[in-house]
Design a protein around this motif. Structure first.
Motif, PDB file in Angstrom:
ATOM      1  N   PRO A  23       7.642  14.424 -18.518  1.00 59.14           N
ATOM      2  CA  PRO A  23       7.676  13.247 -19.397  1.00 59.14           C
ATOM      3  C   PRO A  23       8.203  11.982 -18.732  1.00 59.14           C
ATOM      4  N   PHE A  24       8.927  12.151 -17.622  1.00 63.15           N
ATOM      5  CA  PHE A  24       9.579  11.007 -16.999  1.00 63.15           C
ATOM      6  C   PHE A  24       8.757  10.394 -15.869  1.00 63.15           C
ATOM      7  N   SER A  25       7.511  10.830 -15.717  1.00 57.92           N
ATOM      8  CA  SER A  25       6.688  10.331 -14.606  1.00 57.92           C
ATOM      9  C   SER A  25       6.509   8.811 -14.643  1.00 57.92           C
ATOM     10  N   PRO A  26       6.286   8.168 -15.805  1.00 57.70           N
ATOM     11  CA  PRO A  26       6.155   6.698 -15.791  1.00 57.70           C
ATOM     12  C   PRO A  26       7.429   5.990 -15.342  1.00 57.70           C
ATOM     13  N   LEU A  27       8.576   6.517 -15.779  1.00 62.25           N
ATOM     14  CA  LEU A  27       9.846   5.913 -15.381  1.00 62.25           C
ATOM     15  C   LEU A  27      10.048   6.017 -13.880  1.00 62.25           C
ATOM     16  N   PHE A  28       9.705   7.180 -13.305  1.00 62.40           N
ATOM     17  CA  PHE A  28       9.846   7.347 -11.861  1.00 62.40           C
ATOM     18  C   PHE A  28       8.832   6.497 -11.103  1.00 62.40           C
ATOM     19  N   ALA A  29       7.645   6.284 -11.686  1.00 60.61           N
ATOM     20  CA  ALA A  29       6.668   5.397 -11.052  1.00 60.61           C
ATOM     21  C   ALA A  29       7.257   4.006 -10.888  1.00 60.61           C
ATOM     22  N   LEU A  67       0.814  -1.208   0.000  1.00 56.00           N
ATOM     23  CA  LEU A  67       0.000   0.000   0.000  1.00 56.00           C
ATOM     24  C   LEU A  67       0.851   1.262   0.000  1.00 56.00           C
ATOM     25  N   VAL A  68       1.892   1.290   0.823  1.00 52.55           N
ATOM     26  CA  VAL A  68       2.777   2.465   0.857  1.00 52.55           C
ATOM     27  C   VAL A  68       3.512   2.615  -0.468  1.00 52.55           C
ATOM     28  N   SER A  69       3.981   1.492  -1.015  1.00 54.71           N
ATOM     29  CA  SER A  69       4.680   1.540  -2.299  1.00 54.71           C
ATOM     30  C   SER A  69       3.762   2.073  -3.400  1.00 54.71           C
ATOM     31  N   GLY A  92       1.358   8.395  -6.359  1.00 57.26           N
ATOM     32  CA  GLY A  92       1.171   9.797  -5.983  1.00 57.26           C
ATOM     33  C   GLY A  92       2.270  10.706  -6.507  1.00 57.26           C
ATOM     34  N   ILE A  93       3.517  10.311  -6.321  1.00 61.39           N
ATOM     35  CA  ILE A  93       4.642  11.144  -6.771  1.00 61.39           C
ATOM     36  C   ILE A  93       4.676  11.243  -8.291  1.00 61.39           C
ATOM     37  N   SER A  94       4.454  10.123  -8.974  1.00 62.72           N
ATOM     38  CA  SER A  94       4.526  10.150 -10.443  1.00 62.72           C
ATOM     39  C   SER A  94       3.374  10.961 -11.046  1.00 62.72           C
ATOM     40  N   ILE A  95       2.189  10.905 -10.442  1.00 60.30           N
ATOM     41  CA  ILE A  95       1.074  11.710 -10.942  1.00 60.30           C
ATOM     42  C   ILE A  95       1.354  13.195 -10.726  1.00 60.30           C
ATOM     43  N   ILE A 107      10.547   3.152 -10.903  1.00 61.78           N
ATOM     44  CA  ILE A 107      11.716   3.180 -10.009  1.00 61.78           C
ATOM     45  C   ILE A 107      11.281   3.250  -8.548  1.00 61.78           C
ATOM     46  N   ILE A 108      10.332   4.121  -8.250  1.00 64.41           N
ATOM     47  CA  ILE A 108       9.868   4.277  -6.868  1.00 64.41           C
ATOM     48  C   ILE A 108       9.257   2.974  -6.356  1.00 64.41           C
ATOM     49  N   ALA A 109       8.440   2.319  -7.178  1.00 63.32           N
ATOM     50  CA  ALA A 109       7.813   1.062  -6.759  1.00 63.32           C
ATOM     51  C   ALA A 109       8.857  -0.012  -6.478  1.00 63.32           C
ATOM     52  N   VAL A 110       9.855  -0.113  -7.337  1.00 63.37           N
ATOM     53  CA  VAL A 110      10.875  -1.147  -7.180  1.00 63.37           C
ATOM     54  C   VAL A 110      11.735  -0.891  -5.943  1.00 63.37           C
TER      55      VAL A 110
END
Length: 569
Positions: A469-475, A445-447, A453-456, A477-480
């Motif tokens: 433009p890099f929001s999907p990539l950061f989504a 849930l936190v992940s 939240g951050i990528s949006i 990276i953050i999840a992993v």
């Protein structure tokens, strides 16, 4: 294809009675799961008695569900906006990320015969926590349904003069009777239509390339609206749209969960089917997107038509068919292709969406109204999106949605890869049953909330337009990163509520496949396979131990059958 009758060999134990050594079972009673009509085990483990398709049939059915024409529209849209080089770069980046994240999920579904919601429960989200991811998935099904329905309506308007509003209704309502009968009908549908779809899609394209090879150089040199050249930022903008399809693996898994047991005899065909029907979908998807970009450039640069016509699949294929056959036949073929493609994907969208809605509703209110109710609901939402003309803002909708899809899929993939296999903090075998799991697990849930939240926020420019433009990539990276960090921080305490389900019969056979030993459910009286059962907290009339199925326990409003929390069993 009608599934064959189950034999001893199909269970992975040729010539043996799998129940003989287990006195807790009643081997004389046949399994009572319904294997006709709409029964498709929407809230539960898919039993071996039902999984009688070959690996090839399951893979073909899974791939048949990606016949959508949205890929052509997506490829055309990003090609027109960003140019060929950026479009192809973005498509390939997205394909690699989708393949990597989809592989562990596809393996788990095929190996343990669970849909992605059941996998998600034990992969960091908890018994009720995965309701949130179900909402993300069900959104994917009705967004894609609406996209494909709009494409079909465009085809009906061009070919038959039917107004768009009426075409939206036709493309939606015709799906309901087709999808009611679940997996068996869908397997037949895809087996019959796959050859037709492949021939109609690729033969005209090959003819165009042979007739006019210069179209390739025209395509490769196309610079898009602004002709601004190739850049990583533009590639990531394109990839963001493509990555919205990350959740497609959840639909493929709704087929892969019906894979037969993996044995030494079938392991090669089993693995081939898992890879092709699982992460392998993205290979065909990427090819379709590149073709869509190619056809858009051909329509704009060679035929001199506008951008609006270039991104509509019906116009793309109509333009190609006209080079191959007379005009009237070209129109017929284009409409037939659009209709066949829309039916193939939207029966899958309606089917998978109904499963997700059923999971959400049943766990929330502990009632099971039947999957058909939610087929109608999902189609109704999709029809409303069409009438509000979602197709006009498709690129924006998909780019926004991709952040949530990536956050969910990459969190589950990271939990399986890192927390289960590398760190050992998450139980390696999936768990989905009520009473065995905590209701909520902060790991997933936190992940999900951090990644999504951050990528949006990044997508909407909160961190500057250059970062958007890099929001999907950061989504991703953050999840992993956050998923294993949370598991380490919580020491894996929030995965299992219990470590023993109270049943002495082995969960797996000698090949590591879910066993097909059967136990009687104390609530329903049906004979249910071992992986879908759990001991009841309520003893029988004579004090004997009782067992309940996962579905019966899900709907147990009293909670009297739920085992108490105990991690030291």
């Amino acid at each position: 294809m009608t599934p064959p009758t189950k034999t001893a060999a199909a269970s992975g134990q040729p010539g043996a009675d799998p129940t003989a050594e287990h006195p807790l079972e009643n081997p004389a009673t046949p399994p009572s799961e319904k294997t006709t009509g709409a029964e498709d085990f929407s809230l539960r483990f898919a039993p071996r008695s039902y999984r009688t398709w070959t690996p090839a049939v399951v893979a073909t059915s899974a791939l048949g569900g990606i016949a959508y024409l949205a890929d052509f529209s997506i490829g055309a849209t990003i090609g027109v906006q960003n140019g060929t080089g950026n479009a192809i770069g973005g498509i390939l980046i997205a394909a690699v990320l989708i393949f990597i994240s989809s592989f562990p999920l596809a393996y788990y579904a095929a190996r343990y015969n669970l849909d992605l919601d059941l996998i998600t429960r034990g992969a960091g989200f908890g018994y009720l926590g995965s309701i949130l991811t179900n909402l993300i998935f069900v959104s994917f099904t009705f967004i894609l349904f609406a996209t494909e329905g709009a494409i079909m309506a465009q085809g009906l308007k061009v070919g038959l003069g039917i107004p768009l509003w009426a075409g939206y209704a036709i493309s939606s309502l015709m799906i309901i009777p087709l999808v009611i009968y679940g997996m068996k009908f869908l397997a037949k549908l895809h087996s019959w239509t796959n050859p037709i779809w492949l021939i109609m899609m690729f033969v005209p394209l090959l003819f165009l390339l042979i007739k006019d090879p210069s179209t390739v150089s025209t395509f490769l040199s196309y610079g898009g609206k602004d002709n601004s050249g190739v850049s990583f930022a533009a590639m990531m903008l394109a990839a963001g749209v493509c990555l919205s399809l990350t959740a497609q693996i959840a639909e493929n898994i709704d087929y892969l969960r019906f894979m037969p047991p993996r044995t030494e005899a079938n392991k090669r065909s089993w693995w081939t089917a898992v890879i092709m029907g699982g992460p392998g979908w993205v290979v065909l998807g990427a090819i379709k997107q590149i073709i869509g970009a190619f056809l858009a450039v051909y329509i704009i640069s060679v035929l001199g038509q506008g951008e609006k016509a270039a991104v509509e699949p019906v116009n793309q294929f109509l333009s190609v068919f006209r080079d191959l056959v007379p005009g009237w036949l070209a129109m017929v073929l284009a409409v037939v292709l659009v209709v066949v493609s829309q039916i193939k994907i939207n029966v899958t969208n309606a089917y998978c969406g109904s499963l997700a809605w059923t999971n959400i509703y049943s766990r929330s209110v502990k009632r099971y109204p039947g999957r058909v109710v939610f087929v109608v609901l999902n189609v109704g939402i999709s029809l409303a999106l069409m009438e509000f003309n979602m197709f006009e803002v498709l690129g924006f909708v998909l780019s926004f949605y991709s952040n949530l899809a990536i956050a969910w899929i990459f969190t589950v993939a990271a939990d399986i890869t890192f927390n289960k296999y590398l760190l050992g903090l998450s139980p390696k075998q999936p768990e989905f049953r009520r009473g065995m799991l905590h209701n909520y697990n902060p790991v997933g849930l936190v992940s999900l909330l951090a990644s999504g939240g951050i990528s949006i926020a990044m997508f909407f420019g909160v961190f500057g337009e250059a970062m958007a433009p890099f929001s999907p990539l950061f989504a991703a990276i953050i999840a992993v990163v956050v998923t294993p960090v949370m598991a380490i921080a919580t020491k894996g305490r929030h995965y299992l509520r219990r470590t023993n389900d109270g049943i002495d019969v082995p969960m797996y056979d000698e090949h590591g496949n879910p066993a097909d030993h059967r136990l009687e459910c104390a609530i329903t009286g049906e004979q249910v396979e071992r992986p879908d059962m759990i001991a009841s907290a309520k003893p029988g009339p004579n004090g004997e131990k009782q067992y309940v199925s996962s579905l019966a326990l899900t709907l147990d409003r009293s909670g009297e059958h739920v085992l108490p929390e105990h991690k030291g069993d």
